[in-house]
Design an enzyme around this catalytic site. Sequence first.
Site, PDB file in Angstrom:
ATOM      1  CG  MET A  30      -1.915  -1.179   1.180  1.00 15.25           C
ATOM      2  SD  MET A  30      -3.486  -0.854   1.991  1.00 15.25           S
ATOM      3  CE  MET A  30      -2.963  -0.562   3.661  1.00 15.25           C
ATOM      4  N   GLY A  31       2.118   1.111  -0.490  1.00 17.12           N
ATOM      5  CA  GLY A  31       3.016   2.262  -0.554  1.00 17.12           C
ATOM      6  C   GLY A  31       3.567   2.618   0.814  1.00 17.12           C
ATOM      7  CG  HIS A  37       7.097  -2.037   2.019  1.00 20.78           C
ATOM      8  ND1 HIS A  37       7.026  -0.893   2.782  1.00 20.78           N
ATOM      9  CD2 HIS A  37       5.878  -2.611   2.072  1.00 20.78           C
ATOM     10  CE1 HIS A  37       5.796  -0.787   3.268  1.00 20.78           C
ATOM     11  NE2 HIS A  37       5.087  -1.811   2.866  1.00 20.78           N
ATOM     12  CD  GLN A  61      -6.104  -3.430   2.964  1.00 24.02           C
ATOM     13  OE1 GLN A  61      -6.045  -3.935   1.850  1.00 24.02           O
ATOM     14  NE2 GLN A  61      -5.099  -3.551   3.830  1.00 24.02           N
ATOM     15  N   GLY A 147       4.869 -10.113   3.934  1.00 25.04           N
ATOM     16  CA  GLY A 147       5.623 -10.071   5.187  1.00 25.04           C
ATOM     17  C   GLY A 147       4.956 -10.928   6.256  1.00 25.04           C
ATOM     18  CB  SER A 186       3.363   2.217   6.484  1.00 28.99           C
ATOM     19  OG  SER A 186       3.905   1.371   5.503  1.00 28.99           O
ATOM     20  NE  ARG A 187      -2.279   1.690  10.196  1.00 33.36           N
ATOM     21  CZ  ARG A 187      -2.727   0.689   9.440  1.00 33.36           C
ATOM     22  NH1 ARG A 187      -2.098  -0.467   9.451  1.00 33.36           N
ATOM     23  NH2 ARG A 187      -3.802   0.830   8.690  1.00 33.36           N
TER      24      ARG A 187
HETATM   25  O1  PAF Z   1      -0.134  -5.659   3.744  1.00 33.74           O
HETATM   26  C1  PAF Z   1      -0.545  -4.754   2.986  1.00 33.74           C
HETATM   27  O2  PAF Z   1       0.164  -3.778   2.719  1.00 33.74           O
HETATM   28  C2  PAF Z   1      -1.940  -4.856   2.397  1.00 33.74           C
HETATM   29  O3  PAF Z   1      -2.832  -5.439   3.306  1.00 33.74           O
HETATM   30  C3  PAF Z   1      -1.977  -5.569   1.043  1.00 33.74           C
HETATM   31  C4  PAF Z   1      -1.533  -7.028   1.152  1.00 33.74           C
HETATM   32  C5  PAF Z   1      -1.065  -4.857   0.049  1.00 33.74           C
HETATM   33  C6  PAF Z   1      -3.405  -5.564   0.491  1.00 33.74           C
HETATM   34  O4  PAF Z   1      -3.878  -4.272   0.336  1.00 33.74           O
END
Ligand code: PAF
Length: 296
Positions: A30-31, A37, A61, A147, A186-187
């Site tokens: 999700m960037g 990542h 989500q 991950g 990311s959080r």
């Molecule tokens: O883990 C994430 O970043 C997200 O849940 C994913 C797997 C990219 C789905 O949106």
Amino acid sequence: MELCRTVAELRARVNAARADGRRVALVPTMGALHAGHLSLVAEARRRADLVVVSIFVNPTQFAPNEDLASYPRTPESDLAQCREAGVDVVFAPAPAELYPAGAQTWVDVAELSQPLCGTSRPHFFRGVATVVTKLLVAAQPHVAVFGEKDYQQLQVVRRLARDLLLDVEIVGVATDREPDGLARSSRNVYLDAAMRPEALALVRALDDAEKAVAAGEHRVGVLEARVRELLARAPHAEIDYAEIRDAATLAAIETLRAPAVLALAVRFPAPRAASGHVRLIDNRVLLPQRSSGDPR
Ligand code: PAF
């Protein structure tokens, strides 16, 4: 590096690679990319010739009260990191590309989605399972890399790939950690200087539980009580869950007899986040010790 915005562009690129006999790997994200990542990208590179990273903040989500609008978005830095890491294709679609108007089809991994994160975020895994299925169908990779920090998500993805007969290998990569042990997320950017040390309560609780199991403690009630007591030492920690479950099925257990997962989700105050808090997750697989009476 090529940037694809549409499924058609992505398919053309992937089909050409497959026609040349090249293996394709997908890393869904999700960037807001960070070193965690990049460790997924490195694993993808080891396993494939063409590495595709998808960058898509998946609206389905997030519940209406969650942080979709304020979820960190760093597109320039994401592209620069992908380029630097040798990614071949970035797939960054607009929401309407993955959710055409009137879309009404969902993927629901019924049982694995219920406990843990599914309890406090009931919509979450349906959104994840649906978007991951769409990404796998769009990118048609030989392998997709996730991950292990998102342990329940990884089990959900493995199950959907199996149940839907998708011809893809799902690979989990060990959690990447900051030097002090905090799982990269990311959080984490929302943790301020006061909360950052408190957040280490999660990894301390995991380490302690692992030691207790190694010393022969297999009673789940006792282990979970220890974990809760350790987490409570962080004055601002608010436990969402701290549970030990069967590592494969996520079913509740009373005693460790087979690999189990200790899964944690803990909230900390975070004035910088729109919700006013940050929710961190982490986990550890616990392996029961063989007792002297067990068959060899
Ligand atoms: O883990 C994430 O970043 C997200 O849940 C994913 C797997 C990219 C789905 O949106």
